[in-house]
Structures are given as structure tokens and as C-alpha cells.
Design an enzyme around this catalytic site. Sequence first.
Site, short mmCIF file in Angstrom:
data_model
loop_
_atom_site.label_atom_id
_atom_site.label_comp_id
_atom_site.label_asym_id
_atom_site.label_seq_id
_atom_site.Cartn_x
_atom_site.Cartn_y
_atom_site.Cartn_z
N ARG A 157 -17.05 1.00 -1.18
CA ARG A 157 -16.12 0.38 -0.25
C ARG A 157 -16.57 -1.06 -0.05
O ARG A 157 -17.59 -1.30 0.59
CB ARG A 157 -16.15 1.16 1.07
CG ARG A 157 -14.95 1.00 1.94
CD ARG A 157 -15.00 1.93 3.13
NE ARG A 157 -14.70 3.31 2.80
CZ ARG A 157 -13.48 3.79 2.59
NH1 ARG A 157 -12.43 2.99 2.68
NH2 ARG A 157 -13.29 5.06 2.31
N LYS A 190 0.87 -1.19 0.00
CA LYS A 190 0.00 0.00 0.00
C LYS A 190 0.90 1.23 0.00
O LYS A 190 1.55 1.54 0.99
CB LYS A 190 -0.93 0.00 1.22
CG LYS A 190 -1.95 1.15 1.18
CD LYS A 190 -2.94 1.07 2.32
CE LYS A 190 -4.14 1.98 2.16
NZ LYS A 190 -3.86 3.37 1.95
P1 ATP Z 1 -6.17 5.97 3.06
O1 ATP Z 1 -6.21 7.30 3.73
O2 ATP Z 1 -5.88 4.82 3.94
O3 ATP Z 1 -5.37 5.94 1.79
P2 ATP Z 1 -8.59 6.25 1.64
O4 ATP Z 1 -9.90 6.48 2.28
O5 ATP Z 1 -7.99 7.37 0.85
O6 ATP Z 1 -7.63 5.67 2.72
P3 ATP Z 1 -9.04 3.57 0.99
O7 ATP Z 1 -10.09 3.10 0.10
O8 ATP Z 1 -9.30 3.38 2.42
O9 ATP Z 1 -8.75 5.07 0.64
O10 ATP Z 1 -7.68 2.89 0.67
C1 ATP Z 1 -7.30 2.72 -0.64
C2 ATP Z 1 -6.28 3.76 -0.99
O11 ATP Z 1 -4.98 3.22 -0.93
C3 ATP Z 1 -6.51 4.11 -2.43
O12 ATP Z 1 -7.18 5.35 -2.48
C4 ATP Z 1 -5.14 4.20 -3.06
O13 ATP Z 1 -4.86 5.56 -3.28
C5 ATP Z 1 -4.18 3.69 -2.01
N1 ATP Z 1 -3.35 2.57 -2.48
C6 ATP Z 1 -2.02 2.47 -2.30
N2 ATP Z 1 -1.54 1.32 -2.79
C7 ATP Z 1 -2.59 0.66 -3.33
C8 ATP Z 1 -2.72 -0.61 -3.98
N3 ATP Z 1 -1.70 -1.41 -4.18
N4 ATP Z 1 -3.97 -0.95 -4.39
C9 ATP Z 1 -5.03 -0.14 -4.19
N5 ATP Z 1 -4.96 1.05 -3.56
C10 ATP Z 1 -3.75 1.45 -3.13
#
Ligand code: ATP
Length: 586
Positions: free
Chosen positions: A419, A252
Site C-alpha cells: 500500500r 474507481k
Molecule cells: P476497496 O474496498 O476500497 O476497493 P481494497 O482494500 O480492496 O479497497 P484498495 O487498495 O484500497 O483495495 O483500493 C484499490 C482497489 O480499487 C483495487 O483493489 C481495485 O480493485 C479497485 N479499483 C477500481 N478502479 C481502479 C482503478 N482505476 N485503478 C486501480 N484500482 C481500481
Amino acid sequence: MLFKDAAIYYEKLEGTSSRLEMIDTLSELLSKSSSDEIKQLIYLTQGVLSPSFEGIVIGLAESFAEQAIAAATGYSKESVITAYKKAGDLGITAEEFCAKGKLKRISQKQFTVNDVFESMRRIARTSGQGSQDTKIKMLMELLSASSPLEARYITRFALGRLRLGLGDATILEALSKAFTGSRDAKPVLENAYNICSDLGTVGETLSKKGITGIEHIEVKLFSPIRPALAERLPTAEEILEKTHGECAIESKYDGLRQQIHIDRKSKKVEIYSRNLEVLTPMFPEVVHAALDEISAESAIIEGEAIGYNESTDQFLPFQETIQRKRKHGIDKMSRDVPLTLFSFDIMYLNGKETMSKPYSERRELLESILEKRKMVRLSDRIITKDPKRIDQYFNAVIEDGLEGIMAKDLNSRYVAGARKFSWIKLKRSYKGELSDTLDLVILGYFLGKGLRAEFKFGGLLAGVYNSKEDTFETITRIGTGFSEAQMKSLKKELDKIKAKHKPARVNAAVEPDFWVEPKFVVTVRADEITRSSMHTCGVQDGLGYALRFPRLVSDGIREDKSASDATTTEEVIEMFGIQRKSKLSS
Ligand code: ATP
């Protein structure tokens, strides 16, 4: 439809304190519009001139609007300014001045919704030398033929401050009710919206072609898809259970999410942010690399762009990557902090959507079009059935400076705008703190006491988004984590969106000194989620959820998130469950 009729509905919407009433009023308004004007009506009602990815914004300066009101009504600009100071709302001032105008209405022409929309677009598009005077003249012409109520909304719209308080989900429900008689078609409409990201197009298609037309809305190049989001789980075992015993585990990356659209024939590349704004001019090296390294005629891929030092194999912290989001000094920054795009998904390839294919096939397609892998790379990943292997991988990425892992269900399609457990995130945690931060919507603020009195700011009332109800629920009061500069600038921004009463979509038991429109998001860290009778987040039988020791961690307002991108009530309940489990196991 005449704009004066729409204005009557806007006045009704403004005075509404219940969301259901809002849906009824809006659905009545929408059902009265013809299919040639519904798109424009939806944009006007949202207070915008285009979907965010087209980026046509109005936001006329206050002084221009003051001049236009004065010229249209025959009063001096000074008297307009004095009245504005008293009313605190230039829309109300325009209404008052139109009502008592010294000049006769120049024309008796009645504006349609399309007339107003087109004039606003012309104002927004006018640029270059002498454009200020032209803009003022165009607004003046509109105002001098307006009724007082029309003038109220035209002025607010021109300033970019219409703010009727309608969320996307509320508009979708109203559309469903207007065209099918009930709110039940909302999921189908939402699905279409997740694909085209444009409520105007959804409304127009529904009006012209009905639900069948909606079901046929397809992925299109240069029309961004609403991004898939991840769920959370606390352990490798639970992740495997949810993904049927085997999953992909990816790193991530903590950078900037980018959705890249490329059409080789026209050599066109567009980069969209997480909330679907165009980022293309900010990242010239990504555009160049996309054309050079993506071997496809056309494609939509998604990835995380992050500063990465190849020679040391180290990732830059988010604070450095985020510096790339700027309007000036782009060339220098692209040399100082060059980005690497770690691609993790593909939604469209050579004229066909690929969202409906399972993850494992999409990944193969992605690998097949990325051969060079210099600046556009693939996210690192393993496929495993073994919880121990997941833990090992997790520890290794944390050591590399990343924030955690993303688990992906091998058989799942790309779920736009939702989500779901097809993606599951697991982030590192620190002792005594919640492992994840929360993105909270500012719902109001308190006046300062003691040392804070001079700032007239004593902290924020913040809430989460209830995505089922399309409402906002309070979860905490935030008093710490602000610098003096942040307090000043936050107060200034919040004063621009003060609300006279509690906004209709806010559900609260706490009363701040001032309510604001739910618009701005801040990131907050806390020690713990607790049960509380003070806050309405997830409230059941009088007991909701609250945060213990919340503190602001974002550098002010999160520009990349809108109110409906905030942490949801469901997520808080889920995080509470995860916290309880980790307490039991420690
Ligand atoms: P966070 O603040 O944890 O990034 P968020 O609410 O913006 O959370 P989430 O849906 O919770 O978004 O987490 C997915 C996020 O992680 C995506 O928005 C993406 O930008 C990021 N990300 C980083 N690496 C990856 C990956 N390998 N696959 C998918 N998403 C990824």
C-alpha cells in the site's frame, strides 16, 4: 528430514504464545531442511498443498478421516466418533488411537517430509468413481505407519485444519533468520514473494541460490503478482502534493479485481482474483474477449470487471456484479450479467516485465494493445495539475454511480503487494459516517444474552492487521448488522476454528467468550474512529483506537479476503487523521 522431526516442531509452534518465539522455532526447523524438501516443508507448515493460484486443496471429509483412523488402529468407527466428540479435535483423537492402537504398526518405515507431502497430494488428486475408498485407504496407510504425534498433524492436515497460526510475514522472517542469521533480509524476500506469490518458491530459491537467486526472481506468466494497493487522502490538494503537482485521476470502479495472464501462442488465458485464486472458469466471456481484444503475444494486465449496461451507460451495483462469483449456472449468468473489464495496469508484455516502468509509460503500453475496446476497455481518466478539476471529476463519477476516484503518480512503478502513495483513493462519504468501510478480522466471539441467548452468539471481537508486526490488534466489538441466518452460519463457521487459548499473533486486552484463529474477514461500517483504552489497535501509552457504532455490512464472511488483507493499523491511524481534518473543515 523425517516427518516425525517436523511434527515435534509443530507441537512446539502450537504451544507458543509469542511471535518472536514462533520465528525462532520455525527458523530452526527450516534451517534443518535440505533444498529438495524445503518447498514441501513450507507448504506443509502453511497447511496447504500448493500456492493458492494452483488450487490443489485437500479438505478431506471428517467421516473419511474417522474411517481411516478406525481402520489404522483396529477400533470401530463409532468409538472414534465418540472420542472425537469428547476431544473436539480429530487430530487429537487420531493421536490417542494411534497410541493405544490394537494393530501393530504395519510398517516400520519412517516417513520423510516429502513422503507425507506426496501422499497428501495423491489424496487430493484422487477423484472419480471409487475415489472415496481410495482416499480413505491412502490416509489409513499413512496413519498405520505413524507415531501418535505424526498422526495428530497428518489428520489435521488431511482435513485442511493444520492451522499453526503462521502468517506469511512470519514465515518470511523465519526464512531470513534461517539462511542469513538475522531477520534483516525480510524486505528482499518480501519483494520476491510479491512477484511470485509463492512462499515455497521463495524458500527453495533461497536454499538453492541464496539471496542473489532471490533478487533474480522474475515475473512469470501464469504465476500471479501480488496486487498493488492504494493509500487514502482526504482532499485534491493533498493528492497533488503527494504526486509532485500532477497526477492521473481514474474512475474507481466497484467490481471484481482481475489480473489477466494471456499467452497467444498456446491460446491460454488465466484470470486471478485479488487474493490470487483462479477465477477463469467463472468468466468465459472475459477469456474470450481477452483473446479477441488484447493484441499482444503475451501479457499480464489488471483491471476491474463490473456489470455495465452499454445502452444506458450505467454501471451495475457491486451486489449484482458479485453474483458472477459462482460455481454453477455460469453460462446463464454470463448472459444475464455480462461484465466489462476496465483495465488500469500492465505488468508484463511480450516476454518482458513492465512493472518497473513509470505509470505513464505503462498506460501507453496498455493503450497500444487495446485497440478494439469492446469488452476489455481502459479505465477512464484525466491528467491534471488542478485541484478544482479533480473535484469536478470526483463529483461526476459519483453521479455516474461509482464509488470514487483513484489518483496515480505519473512517475511511479507498479508496487506489487504494498500500500503506497503511488495509488491514492478518494471515496464518497456520507454525513455522520466514516467515508470508508473497514475489513476486520474476526478474533473471537461472545455468547448471546437476552434475545440472542438462543443463538449462543452475542457478537464478534474484531481486529485489524498490524502489517509491521504481523499481528492482529482488536479495534471493536460488533453486535449489530447480523440477520438471524448470518448469526447461525457465522457461529457454525467460527466453531470450526475455535482456539484453546489466545492465538500467538493476537494482541488483545479484551477477552471474548471464545477465541478463534484469525482467518475470516468481515466488512464493517462505523460512524467514527475514537481513542480507546480497551482496544490494542495502534496502542501507545495505553491509548488505542476503536470504532463508534460499528455494524456489519458484508453479506457474512468476505471470501475474497484473507486475514492479512484486512485493514491495517496504519490505515486506521491514517483514517483517524483524515476524519479529524474533515471535522475541522466542516
Ligand atoms: P476497496 O474496498 O476500497 O476497493 P481494497 O482494500 O480492496 O479497497 P484498495 O487498495 O484500497 O483495495 O483500493 C484499490 C482497489 O480499487 C483495487 O483493489 C481495485 O480493485 C479497485 N479499483 C477500481 N478502479 C481502479 C482503478 N482505476 N485503478 C486501480 N484500482 C481500481
